[in-house]
Design a protein around this motif. Structure first.
Motif, PDB file in Angstrom:
ATOM      1  N   LEU A  44       1.261  15.674  -0.798  1.00  0.00           N
ATOM      2  CA  LEU A  44       0.280  15.317   0.214  1.00  0.00           C
ATOM      3  C   LEU A  44      -1.116  15.260  -0.386  1.00  0.00           C
ATOM      4  CD1 LEU A  44       1.535  17.669   3.060  1.00  0.00           C
ATOM      5  CD2 LEU A  44       2.014  15.235   2.816  1.00  0.00           C
ATOM      6  N   ILE A  46      -4.860  16.025  -0.007  1.00  0.00           N
ATOM      7  CA  ILE A  46      -5.776  16.879   0.741  1.00  0.00           C
ATOM      8  C   ILE A  46      -7.193  16.494   0.340  1.00  0.00           C
ATOM      9  CG2 ILE A  46      -6.342  19.231   1.402  1.00  0.00           C
ATOM     10  CD1 ILE A  46      -3.386  18.504   1.838  1.00  0.00           C
ATOM     11  N   SER A  57     -10.856  20.666   5.370  1.00  0.00           N
ATOM     12  CA  SER A  57      -9.885  19.959   4.526  1.00  0.00           C
ATOM     13  C   SER A  57      -8.888  19.230   5.423  1.00  0.00           C
ATOM     14  CB  SER A  57      -9.138  20.944   3.619  1.00  0.00           C
ATOM     15  OG  SER A  57     -10.017  21.538   2.685  1.00  0.00           O
ATOM     16  N   VAL A  59      -5.489  16.296   5.597  1.00  0.00           N
ATOM     17  CA  VAL A  59      -4.459  15.483   4.957  1.00  0.00           C
ATOM     18  C   VAL A  59      -4.756  14.022   5.272  1.00  0.00           C
ATOM     19  CG1 VAL A  59      -2.011  14.884   4.919  1.00  0.00           C
ATOM     20  CG2 VAL A  59      -2.703  17.280   5.092  1.00  0.00           C
ATOM     21  N   ASP A  61      -3.368  10.783   6.095  1.00  0.00           N
ATOM     22  CA  ASP A  61      -2.057  10.508   6.680  1.00  0.00           C
ATOM     23  C   ASP A  61      -2.039   9.113   7.286  1.00  0.00           C
ATOM     24  OD1 ASP A  61       0.321  10.448   8.046  1.00  0.00           O
ATOM     25  OD2 ASP A  61      -0.111  12.157   9.342  1.00  0.00           O
ATOM     26  N   LEU A 133       1.289  25.310   2.518  1.00  0.00           N
ATOM     27  CA  LEU A 133       0.676  24.552   1.440  1.00  0.00           C
ATOM     28  C   LEU A 133      -0.085  25.437   0.465  1.00  0.00           C
ATOM     29  CD1 LEU A 133      -0.614  21.416   3.391  1.00  0.00           C
ATOM     30  CD2 LEU A 133       1.360  21.589   1.878  1.00  0.00           C
ATOM     31  N   VAL A 137      -5.891  24.024   5.464  1.00  0.00           N
ATOM     32  CA  VAL A 137      -5.860  22.635   5.921  1.00  0.00           C
ATOM     33  C   VAL A 137      -6.191  22.641   7.407  1.00  0.00           C
ATOM     34  CG1 VAL A 137      -4.454  20.576   6.259  1.00  0.00           C
ATOM     35  CG2 VAL A 137      -4.173  21.927   4.184  1.00  0.00           C
ATOM     36  N   ILE A 140      -5.755  16.226  10.141  1.00  0.00           N
ATOM     37  CA  ILE A 140      -5.224  15.013   9.517  1.00  0.00           C
ATOM     38  C   ILE A 140      -6.088  13.837   9.952  1.00  0.00           C
ATOM     39  CG2 ILE A 140      -2.837  15.778   9.232  1.00  0.00           C
ATOM     40  CD1 ILE A 140      -2.159  14.507  11.854  1.00  0.00           C
ATOM     41  N   GLY A 211       1.509  11.106   5.191  1.00  0.00           N
ATOM     42  CA  GLY A 211       1.465  12.448   5.753  1.00  0.00           C
ATOM     43  C   GLY A 211       2.799  13.138   5.786  1.00  0.00           C
ATOM     44  N   SER A 213       5.671  14.712   3.248  1.00  0.00           N
ATOM     45  CA  SER A 213       5.883  15.072   1.849  1.00  0.00           C
ATOM     46  C   SER A 213       7.286  14.723   1.372  1.00  0.00           C
ATOM     47  CB  SER A 213       5.645  16.572   1.647  1.00  0.00           C
ATOM     48  OG  SER A 213       6.596  17.320   2.366  1.00  0.00           O
TER      49      SER A 213
END
Length: 445
Positions: A44, A46, A57, A59, A61, A133, A137, A140, A211, A213
């Motif tokens: 992913l 970040i 932070s 993702v 996606d 992770l 996080v 998204i 988004g 993995s």
């Protein structure tokens, strides 16, 4: 199957009711593109994002529409503008959840800015992907960035370049393929082919989902049949709950004339998708474990995807052979003697925690992340050896794990088939040592 938390992160692809218009993102004046560094964790991306001045932070996606915020417990404060209550649906076994909608927010990444971004906020504390992770996080973000720029992702250098579409020039070579994709309802799809049981290639339409993995998800039907060799597994966590299915591998996946042999695949239980009324001909999803094998350029405006093989292309697909899932679960103190092999004290020994206390000049207490077993696949080597959900991992093959990142520990537990693994854990204040041998999940691995 024992209940487990997520290892393969499956984010909010397929969320309904998240479609709203926002103002566009802009590059700094006079710039052709903006480069942003990202961390690649569990396949992913970040990226650092500021929301109304607060550093967070996210993702990146491609499977999500409007940005979604969650896991805000570690923030002292964050400003959100024009907030109203809503209900949203998503993938998983649970019910629709309550959320907040916020409009006219200032969002920045690097020099890229949007002064009027709409954001959804999920307040459920259970929606938290940070423990799996190993880093914080908070949300998204996807479609709005892909809509406004040509997005160039270099998975090897871990950089993203956001180009002004009007100034971007296609760069092609004999190693590059320009692939058609379709952008429908804020999501991108591409056509591919799969060969499942060494029979004919089957054409499939796949959601392009950075988004996720995972490698590839396939929806079972009269053409797409689950291989005989498979195992039941926890596939991830969606907005509405856990996602389960069958994990397997297929003969190959073909995108244009790129062929990925022995590709990892999953067949999710279709109850997961009961909130989606119409798949629009979609046969599954293409996730980060596939996409990271290319240098990728996303051109949503012209519905093109530019693919160039990178150094990840020929790497073997990774399976959780041990059957152990891990996550962070707070912090713990560890003590270490600051000496060399001859017993000489070293005051400049490497630190492994954020807080250290020196005792009599030769012993250091460090505050480090606590890593626990968040789930175990039934019938796996770790399960048969006696490991349990909730065990605190202390060492793997004699290596104290507080020296390593979460994904490095997962690699140590699944390094290769036929390797014997020794895991030292703490359970109810007792240290226990377990040993098991990694066995291939499929006979021809």
């Amino acid at each position: 199957m024992l209940r487990r938390y997520m290892f393969f992160l499956i984010l909010f692809a397929g969320c309904a009711g998240l479609s709203v218009n926002a103002q566009t993102y802009q590059l700094p004046k006079g710039k052709k593109f903006q480069k942003v560094k990202f961390q690649l964790i569990n396949n992913l991306m970040i990226i650092p994002v500021e929301v109304n001045g607060t550093e967070l932070s996210f993702v990146l996606d491609s499977g999500v529409g409007t940005p979604i915020l969650f896991n805000l417990a570690d923030q002292d404060s964050i400003q959100l503008n024009n907030v109203t209550e809503i209900t949203i649906n998503g993938l998983g076994e649970g019910d629709p959840i309550n959320a907040l909608k916020s409009t006219n927010n200032r969002v920045e990444l690097g020099g890229v800015k949007n002064l009027y971004q709409n954001i959804y906020v999920v307040m459920d504390a259970g929606i938290n992907f940070s423990p799996s992770l190993g880093i914080p996080v908070h949300g998204i973000i996807g479609y709005d960035l892909f809509r406004d720029f040509v997005v160039d992702v270099n998975y090897v250098k871990k950089t993203i370049k956001f180009y002004d579409p009007a100034l971007y020039t296609y760069k092609t070579s004999k190693h590059t393929r320009v692939v058609d994709m379709s952008v429908i309802r804020r999501k991108a799809y591409l056509d591919a082919h799969v060969m499942i049981n060494k029979t004919d290639e089957i054409p499939v339409k796949l959601l392009l989902d950075t988004g996720s993995s995972d490698a590839v998800w396939l929806f079972e039907d009269e053409r797409i049949q689950l291989p005989k060799k498979h195992y039941q597994d926890f596939l991830g966590k969606g907005l509405a709950g856990d996602i389960f299915g069958k994990r397997t591998k297929i003969n190959h996946l073909k995108i244009s004339d790129f062929i990925l042999s022995d590709a990892k695949a999953a067949f999710p239980d279709m109850e997961t998708f009961n909130t989606i009324a119409d798949f629009g001909g979609r046969n599954g999803s293409l996730g980060g474990e596939i996409i990271k094998r290319f240098h990728v350029v996303f051109d949503y405006a012209n519905e093109k995807l530019i693919l160039t093989k990178n150094s990840n292309f020929g790497k073997l697909f990774q399976y959780n052979i041990s059957g152990i899932d891990l996550q962070h679960a707070g912090m713990r103190y560890v003590s270490e003697r600051i000496t060399d092999a001859n017993g000489v004290v070293h005051s400049n020994a490497k630190s492994y925690g954020d807080v250290q206390i020196l005792l009599q000049g030769a012993t250091r207490l460090s505050l480090v992340p606590e890593i626990i077993v968040s789930g175990i696949r039934q019938g796996s080597p770790a399960h048969s050896a006696g490991l349990r959900e909730g065990d605190v991992i202390l060492a793997v093959n004699g290596k104290r794990i507080h020296r390593y990142k979460l994904q490095e520990i997962m690699h140590m537990l699944n390094v290769k088939k036929d390797k014997r693994i020794k895991v030292l854990v703490e359970r109810y204040d007792n240290d226990l040592l377990f040993s098991f041998e990694l066995k291939p999940l499929f006979d021809d691995q």
